[in-house]
Design a protein around this motif. Structure first.
Motif, PDB file in Angstrom:
ATOM      1  N   ALA A 167       0.805  -1.211   0.000  1.00 43.83           N
ATOM      2  CA  ALA A 167       0.000   0.000   0.000  1.00 43.83           C
ATOM      3  C   ALA A 167       0.837   1.260   0.000  1.00 43.83           C
ATOM      4  N   ALA A 208      -2.520  -1.045  -6.962  1.00 43.42           N
ATOM      5  CA  ALA A 208      -2.900  -2.049  -5.960  1.00 43.42           C
ATOM      6  C   ALA A 208      -3.644  -3.221  -6.593  1.00 43.42           C
ATOM      7  N   ALA A 238      -9.461   0.532  -3.376  1.00 41.26           N
ATOM      8  CA  ALA A 238      -8.047   0.363  -3.090  1.00 41.26           C
ATOM      9  C   ALA A 238      -7.366   1.697  -2.909  1.00 41.26           C
ATOM     10  N   ALA A 242      -5.558   3.282   0.557  1.00 39.81           N
ATOM     11  CA  ALA A 242      -4.178   3.751   0.611  1.00 39.81           C
ATOM     12  C   ALA A 242      -4.116   5.175   1.125  1.00 39.81           C
ATOM     13  N   ALA A 258      -6.371  -4.396   2.195  1.00 42.67           N
ATOM     14  CA  ALA A 258      -5.998  -4.622   0.791  1.00 42.67           C
ATOM     15  C   ALA A 258      -5.767  -6.095   0.517  1.00 42.67           C
TER      16      ALA A 258
END
Length: 501
Positions: A167, A208, A238, A242, A258
């Motif tokens: 991440a 990701a 995603a 992050a 994730a």
């Protein structure tokens, strides 16, 4: 003065193209409108003609490279113009990119100092470590680790609780500043302009995601599948996960959030030995694969099969095919008759000539008939527009013209779009019948099996049965059960059968 050769735009939605083959070498003479290179896009493969006559003096983009539209890919000078040394482009750099991420985690000692002072120090150090190394030759230091993230994250997670680099490592490119990305960077980020636009609108960090395209690029279907799964599971985006991780101190929660996305998208490892040959998919093969997976995931596929007696059509063809060819310059095959019968039935059953848009049904007033054409390098489906306005001769001419131009890569992007119903003919290869996959966003496709003479029970006017030699074949209709009921599909195919017999 040299004339630039540019990557053309092969349709409104086309943002980039891949040069699959240069048909001319540097120094070769070229004529105006003579094909000089082949390209592959998301819509069509095509040969690109030379804009002028002269000599190919420079190739700036090598085979296999993907570049945006209007990029200068080469230049043509005056006839007989001298060619400068090194005018031919080198092989694209992306081929060297995959090994880089594997070696990237190796240089550890030099980088811990510049790591940002945030709680997840090991993760940040890992993300920052590769930066000093590639800074000389690479445009963006933090970018190279991105392609490896989807592949390396799962094994690290199994070994230790420190997989968080996935991440944070994705975050630096977002804050790297507003500058123009190079082609190499776009390939390493594994996305096309369209995919990046979707990701930006939906708040998804494409770094990701695990891509299924060449060099692990994230394709349109990859991101649409991710969004569909996210909507079904209610998982956070995603990109937003992050961002939240950067904004708040704890980074462990984003990593765990994730992880399920990676696990859901992961595929079983494939053991490759030295006896195996690994070859990258061609663009048309990748697009076909993506579309097939998308269709199976979208439509509730069901197939119904009918046997059709073509004896009367066979007799008609036998009587007329020579005169038909001599008069019109087109062969009289079974397909125009099948097209015509299907068109008449589509008028009677409008739900078969329709599409599903969310929770709405779109009934198409026009009939645009797709016809699958098998090529040596893949499959393409050109479309006979307004097929309901054409006669048997018109359908035969259109089918022959589209098939010839498909095989010579002269189709236009608009000629393979907008189909409302498709016919495919695996019978030409001897198949009795198949269960074809529906091309989206259509809701049905008709498969034509091989047509041949077989012994069949026939009944005369008095009701007496006897064995007879008849010209018969199977028709298979794959339909989307979300919209078309089995009874309606059978009635549709029964009407096609009745017309043909």
């Amino acid at each position: 003065m040299a004339t630039d050769i540019i990557m053309p735009q092969m349709g409104e939605s086309i943002a980039e193209g891949t040069i699959t083959k240069w048909l001319k070498k540097v120094g070769d003479p070229v004529k105006r409108d003579e094909p000089i290179f082949e390209i592959s896009t998301d819509k069509v493969d095509a040969e690109i003609p030379s804009p002028v006559a002269g000599t190919l003096v420079e190739i700036k983009v090598a085979e296999g490279a993907t570049v945006p539209i209007n990029t200068v890919v080469g230049s043509i000078g005056e006839a007989g113009e001298a060619v400068a040394p090194g005018a031919a482009a080198e092989k694209p750099a992306p081929a060297a990119v995959p090994p880089t991420p594997a070696a990237a985690p190796a240089p550890p000692p030099a980088a811990p100092a510049p790591a940002p002072a945030s709680p997840p120090t090991p993760a940040a150090a890992t993300a920052a470590a590769p930066a000093p190394e590639p800074s000389r030759g690479q445009p963006a230091g933090p970018t190279p680790p991105a392609p490896a993230a989807p592949k390396t994250a799962p094994p690290v997670a199994a070994a230790a609780p420190g997989p968080a680099p996935a991440a944070p490592a994705a975050a630096p490119p977002e804050t790297s500043g507003a500058r123009v990305e190079s082609i190499e960077e776009r390939i390493r980020q594994r996305s096309s302009p369209l995919v990046r636009k979707i990701a930006q609108e939906q708040g998804v960090d494409i770094r990701a995601l695990e891509g299924s395209g060449i060099y692990n690029r994230v394709t349109k279907n990859d991101i649409l599948s991710f969004l569909e799964n996210r909507k079904a599971s209610g998982a956070p985006a995603a990109g937003s996960a992050a961002t939240a991780a950067t904004a708040t101190a704890p980074s462990a929660p984003p990593a765990s959030a994730a992880a399920p996305a990676h696990e859901a998208a992961s595929r079983p490892a494939l053991a490759v030995s030295d006896r195996d040959e690994v070859v990258a998919m061609t663009k048309i093969r990748r697009i076909t694969a993506e579309n097939m997976i998308l269709s199976k995931r979208t439509s509730a596929h069901v197939t119904t099969v009918f046997q059709v007696d073509y004896t009367n059509i066979a007799k008609l063809r036998e009587r007329s095919k020579d005169a038909f060819l001599e008069k019109n310059g087109v062969k009289l095959t079974y397909l125009p008759f099948i097209f015509r019968a299907a068109i008449q039935s589509l008028k009677e059953f409008p739900q078969v000539n329709a599409s599903i848009d969310g929770e709405s049904i779109v009934y198409h007033k026009d009939i645009h008939l797709g016809m699958a054409v098998a090529l040596d390098w893949g499959l393409i489906v050109p479309v006979i527009r307004n097929a309901d306005e054409k006669s048997i001769l018109g359908l035969a001419r259109s089918a022959q013209d589209l098939a010839e131009r498909a095989r010579t890569k002269r189709l236009k992007p608009e000629e393979i779009q907008g189909g409302t119903f498709t016919v495919t003919n695996p019978g030409v290869f001897g198949s009795l019948f198949g269960t074809p996959i529906i091309p989206q966003p259509q809701v049905a496709i008709l498969g034509v099996g091989t047509i041949e003479k077989r012994p069949v029970v026939v009944t005369d006017e008095k009701g007496n049965d006897a064995l007879g030699i008849r010209t018969v074949g199977f028709l298979a209709l794959s339909f989307d059960h979300r919209l078309i009921d089995g009874a309606d599909a059978d009635r549709f195919l029964s009407a096609v059968k009745k017309t043909l017999e």
